[in-house]
Design a protein around this motif. Structure first.
Motif, PDB file in Angstrom:
ATOM      1  N   GLN D 210      14.784  25.712  34.419  1.00 43.98           N
ATOM      2  CA  GLN D 210      16.193  25.598  34.792  1.00 43.98           C
ATOM      3  C   GLN D 210      16.808  24.337  34.180  1.00 43.98           C
ATOM      4  O   GLN D 210      16.151  23.311  34.078  1.00 43.98           O
ATOM      5  CB  GLN D 210      16.288  25.498  36.318  1.00 43.98           C
ATOM      6  N   THR D 212      20.230  21.942  34.692  1.00 47.35           N
ATOM      7  CA  THR D 212      21.416  21.669  35.507  1.00 47.35           C
ATOM      8  C   THR D 212      22.299  20.649  34.789  1.00 47.35           C
ATOM      9  O   THR D 212      21.814  19.822  34.033  1.00 47.35           O
ATOM     10  CB  THR D 212      21.024  21.088  36.879  1.00 47.35           C
ATOM     11  N   ASN D 285      24.003  26.563  36.471  1.00 42.83           N
ATOM     12  CA  ASN D 285      22.642  26.262  36.045  1.00 42.83           C
ATOM     13  C   ASN D 285      22.176  27.314  35.032  1.00 42.83           C
ATOM     14  O   ASN D 285      22.455  28.501  35.208  1.00 42.83           O
ATOM     15  CB  ASN D 285      21.678  26.280  37.235  1.00 42.83           C
ATOM     16  N   GLU D 287      19.360  29.505  33.909  1.00 46.78           N
ATOM     17  CA  GLU D 287      18.174  30.010  34.601  1.00 46.78           C
ATOM     18  C   GLU D 287      17.381  30.936  33.685  1.00 46.78           C
ATOM     19  O   GLU D 287      17.895  31.953  33.231  1.00 46.78           O
ATOM     20  CB  GLU D 287      18.592  30.775  35.861  1.00 46.78           C
ATOM     21  N   SER D 366      23.885  29.028  43.588  1.00 48.89           N
ATOM     22  CA  SER D 366      22.818  29.456  42.694  1.00 48.89           C
ATOM     23  C   SER D 366      21.877  30.362  43.461  1.00 48.89           C
ATOM     24  O   SER D 366      21.254  29.937  44.422  1.00 48.89           O
ATOM     25  CB  SER D 366      22.048  28.242  42.166  1.00 48.89           C
TER      26      SER D 366
END
Lengths: 368, 368, 368, 368
Positions: D210, D212, D285, D287, D366
């Protein structure tokens, strides 16, 4: 990447043959927000267009460019810009005389052996016509460089055949059919070209292109030096056989004490470097010169061979430029604009954060 | 791609600074099955090594290359070949005199403005030392080209400062300290260089590099023309300011009837094209010439500025080549080898199936 | 390189927006000598064309492709192939409803923030329409792969929304409007899609594409692995959210003793690898699966914001595919063909000399 | 470009084999001015290092990295960064058992047929060891992204073999030997792995990574979409067989009304897109999930063939990871960092001038 693209971030991918349905290119990487119309591109296309004087080919090509994509409501969107120029004269006129022969100085022999097939009509892919899409692409780069950074790019002839053209003023360049920066030489050039044309022979040309207002810092140390990429771009123009940056070949006989451009707070004391040191722009004018070979298509008989390998004599008739170099000025300008634009984008990618207190000095004296 | 790589399929990615821990490169795309040892690379490295005569820098650098990968049991595996050359002299000797000043003709000013930081020790990234890994990489290409295709690449000096060096024979090149193809000029060159060295000044040089045995068909029409990529590679060598293919700038004053190389079943009648037509090799010798500027580091005082923008006088002491061009011959050979190797791989990718009945004609007369 | 090109030696550079004058691409690097007509490209274009059943968008687009260059007398010349598809419906119909709003699941918001301008008409550059030129380019690769090497590429649906489609036979794929390899599921799919369409909602889809006859050896160990480039190509198709090679995600719960495909002289015992080991093709079938997200344009109201950042409700009317995945089969086939073609050219560039005595074993059992 | 490089502007060119003298890479395009020491790279290298628990291979490799260039006085200079890791165990130990055999699930068979030669020692170029230089390169990108933009990248395991690992908290990841985000599952995982190891078999793994703090706007519409390049990078990690962005394969059964992430001034209502729409980052984010196949080297006997094509049984002894996926977390983090860094540089090259009034909304909910 395959061989028909130029640039890394401002990428021009070119396609077409002189007698196919159309020629054109895709210009990928143009930043969004640039006002752009077909008229912006047509101006330079018209400068390289044939038939503008008796000293160039009398072929008639409108070279009307169409913007297919990447522009919305008159502004670039950041998407690739498709450019299209339809070929007008596609008549399958009789090319029988060259279909099976290799013209000296042309790419006929090399294409044939490389590909096993060639579009022989009007030179096909090797035709100088393929420079038209590059001129259109270059016009986009030119407009961006001028409007965003005040960078100006201009070119002129330095020599035509045996006639040297001493630089007088940029103002003259667009007032004569030779892109000559010296109207005092025009009469001599006209006489020279008329004689040449009647003789059925052709001649080479010397060309200079300059960029002003280029900020210090464009280019990579190695191997994508600004000068190396300029050399690549210029040498990729049809018929170019030599490229010089700044002093060029004159530097061989120079002493270090003469060649190295001194710096003072008032500016550079000379510009033997041609505006590039260590592959990176100095802030001086970028100065490039190149040599263009004589047109290979001439009426005088030349020895050659045919596809079977038999000896033959070749005489090339048709509407050819007696000096292809004359129309090369806008092409060289376009190529220089494309290289600078590409390096500008690469530079701001890598060095957008850089700040130095050291003041940049003026371009100073230009000895070109 | 970022700026430190050369080539598309035979790719050299270069790293290092003159006074960092090490310099080297990654050679990616070398075909498998080539016998290769460090000795194969060392031969050319030793030819460019400093300290081989009083006419070049007296610096001592072993330039011992280590093969880190891509070779197994003495044969290339097809995996990337890592090459490493340790820098021996990393003493943080006093560079205070140049740390805050910009030497005329050097990349100090451009690096500083581009990056906001520079490794000033010995020129850092802009040092001619960075050509060593390219020479090693070029040696790999050379061995492949020679062993697989019989292509030979060789270079020599054409001029040093004001002294012209008429070509006599390739045999002389390795028998004098000037890579001169004419031992009859050696005495004059020694006298010239001795005088120059005492004067504290430097001079430029003219260099020629040639490839023989190159088959017809290498290169792309546009924009990755063989000549365009050669121009890029040569201009990316430190201090090169001009590149010519074949007749080069002489073609400007040539007539088409003179320049265009005639063809007969016995071969080409001349080689003004320098072995390339339409961006593609003709089967003639590839002929390249270049101009190398005078060494910028000289003892004579020059005007410049410091980081604060104040005017200063610069005198550069140290063990500098009075003519950097002299050691450039193996470098130019390496660059030409790399370009030809790359185009060879691209060519067989695209044209492996091509077969033509037309016989290839011999290289014929070489007027270079 | 800028972002609109795919491939290294067989390079497709794409341009266009859904409602601009035209869309198209330049296909650079196609080997010479391939017979090619517009009909060869039209077949696949017609397979992805809208309006072929009530289960896809009812928009009418002829998607007639024109070959602009690179083909002479019906055969490829090795020069770049320019492909052009005119957009028929350029009516500046009322897009006022989306001009100032960001549709959930669409690229409106991201384009706007990236470029500061967007051609909002029909999705502009982000429209699925941009896959048409890729399908045409892929058809060139397909023809080359099939005619020269017998490589066949075919795709089918594995799931539509909640309806799983067990594989029955390739023969069924072209006999139903769902590219379903199992006619026994067609009635259920029709009912499912009819219900979905009436509901104003949309659904996702699972897709499989396979290449047979791929020789062992295509691909680079890292980072241009064959599977990595396939993943890149598939994920670059609009709406794709997942890609699997061979066993894909099922391999997580597999044991090594189950996953590793055994080899015998009679062939591979299974194909969990999906035809690729270490980034290089094994000679087994290349097996790829992907997930395609539901169409973002639905009639049901969704929460979003406008350009000013104010909350709004968005309902998207128009002739949208209730399941964009259905028409994606020929697109995925084209992308796989392009990747394999590119790797084939790279492979023969680097490994044309390689010969081994070891016999290649048959593809053997395919558990897909 | 040849196949061993990753990226366009932040380019990593990798070299080495597991039992050659050394492995490493050249990182080209790192902006100047980033403080960087070897310790910055060692931290992540140590996280992927073997021998950290009984559940991974017991091989001892220090994996000490040396910075060879591009850093001066502790700060990056903008020049390429050479990274070197010496291989410690080069003992030509007895590999006779695999020298002439092709291990199922390994690249032995494909390398042999592609190159006609292979460095069979420890897997040579196909060894997972080749990920070490990428982890080091990724650490440079990570530091730049974190220090300049606050972008954080982290990864964890989602499943090991048949054991699912429900996400609990990122805090647990570094407190157990499984990179598990849930210490409550550690006992079960240890038991599972102990049993597996004793059985002589291996298992696959599921991994999540991930990012951010990624700003909206990174990526190109086609074909260098951010998600496409992520898929390429992840699939180029050894043993990865599947990649998902956001909802991934779950999107097949989703309705458009569920999948399309709603937007409000307060932020996104969900993140099925995985932070990417139309190939461009949304500000949510990023992913990514991937599937890693079971280790191919197991003690259990497998059917295979030798170089002569004869059937054989293979049992692989040695210190192999029973689950290669466990150590893949830092590798996936590094690859994601490299892709984001590359796109960030490309983005600021093309869009540095872009300004919009529209406020960016928060990442919001999220659902991963």
């Amino acid at each position: 990447m395959s061989g028909s693209s130029l640039g890394r971030l401002f990428v021009v991918s070119n396609f077409g043959e002189s007698h196919g349905p159309a020629i054109g290119c895709v210009v990928d990487g143009c930043p969004p927000g640039l006002p752009l119309t077909e008229a912006d591109l047509q101006a330079d296309l018209d400068r390289r267009k044939p038939g503008t004087s008796r000293h160039v080919t009398q072929r008639q090509e409108a070279d009307q460019v169409e913007i297919l994509s990447g522009v919305f409501e008159g502004v670039t969107t950041g998407a690739p810009i498709g450019l299209l120029i339809r070929n007008q004269d596609q008549r399958s006129k009789d090319y029988g005389n060259i279909m099976d022969t290799f013209r000296p100085g042309h790419a006929d022999y090399t294409y044939w052996h490389k590909y096993g097939i060639r579009d022989y009509r009007g030179g096909g892919r090797s035709s100088a016509r393929m420079t038209a899409p590059m001129v259109a692409a270059g016009a986009i780069a030119k407009k961006w460089l001028t409007s965003k950074l005040g960078i100006e790019i201009r070119g002129c002839m330095t020599q035509i055949g045996e006639v040297d053209i001493p630089f007088s003023t940029w103002d003259d360049v667009h007032t004569n059919p030779f892109f000559a920066p010296n109207n005092g030489k025009v009469a001599e050039l006209e006489a020279y070209m008329d004689t040449l044309r009647k003789s059925g022979d052709s001649c080479g040309a010397g060309l200079r292109v300059q960029a002003t207002g280029v900020p210090v810092g464009l280019g990579s140390p190695l191997y994508d030096k600004l000068d190396a990429d300029i050399a690549h771009a210029m040498m990729s123009i049809n018929a170019v056989k030599g490229v010089e940056i700044g002093a060029g070949f004159a530097c061989i006989a120079q002493k270090g004490s003469e060649h190295g451009d001194e710096m003072t707070p008032e500016g550079f004391g000379s510009n033997h470097a041609g505006g590039i040191l260590g592959g990176i722009s100095t802030g001086q004018n970028i100065e490039v010169r190149m040599a263009i070979k004589p047109t290979s298509s001439i009426r005088l008989p030349r020895k050659s061979i045919d596809k079977a390998g038999n000896p033959i004599d070749v005489e090339t008739y048709g509407r050819h430029d007696p000096c292809v170099g004359i129309r090369a000025t806008p092409i060289a300008e376009a190529m220089l604009a494309l290289v600078i634009m590409d390096h500008l984008l690469v530079h701001r990618a890598q060095c957008a954060d850089v700040q130095v207190d050291t003041p940049q000095i003026p371009p100073g004296i230009s000895n070109y």
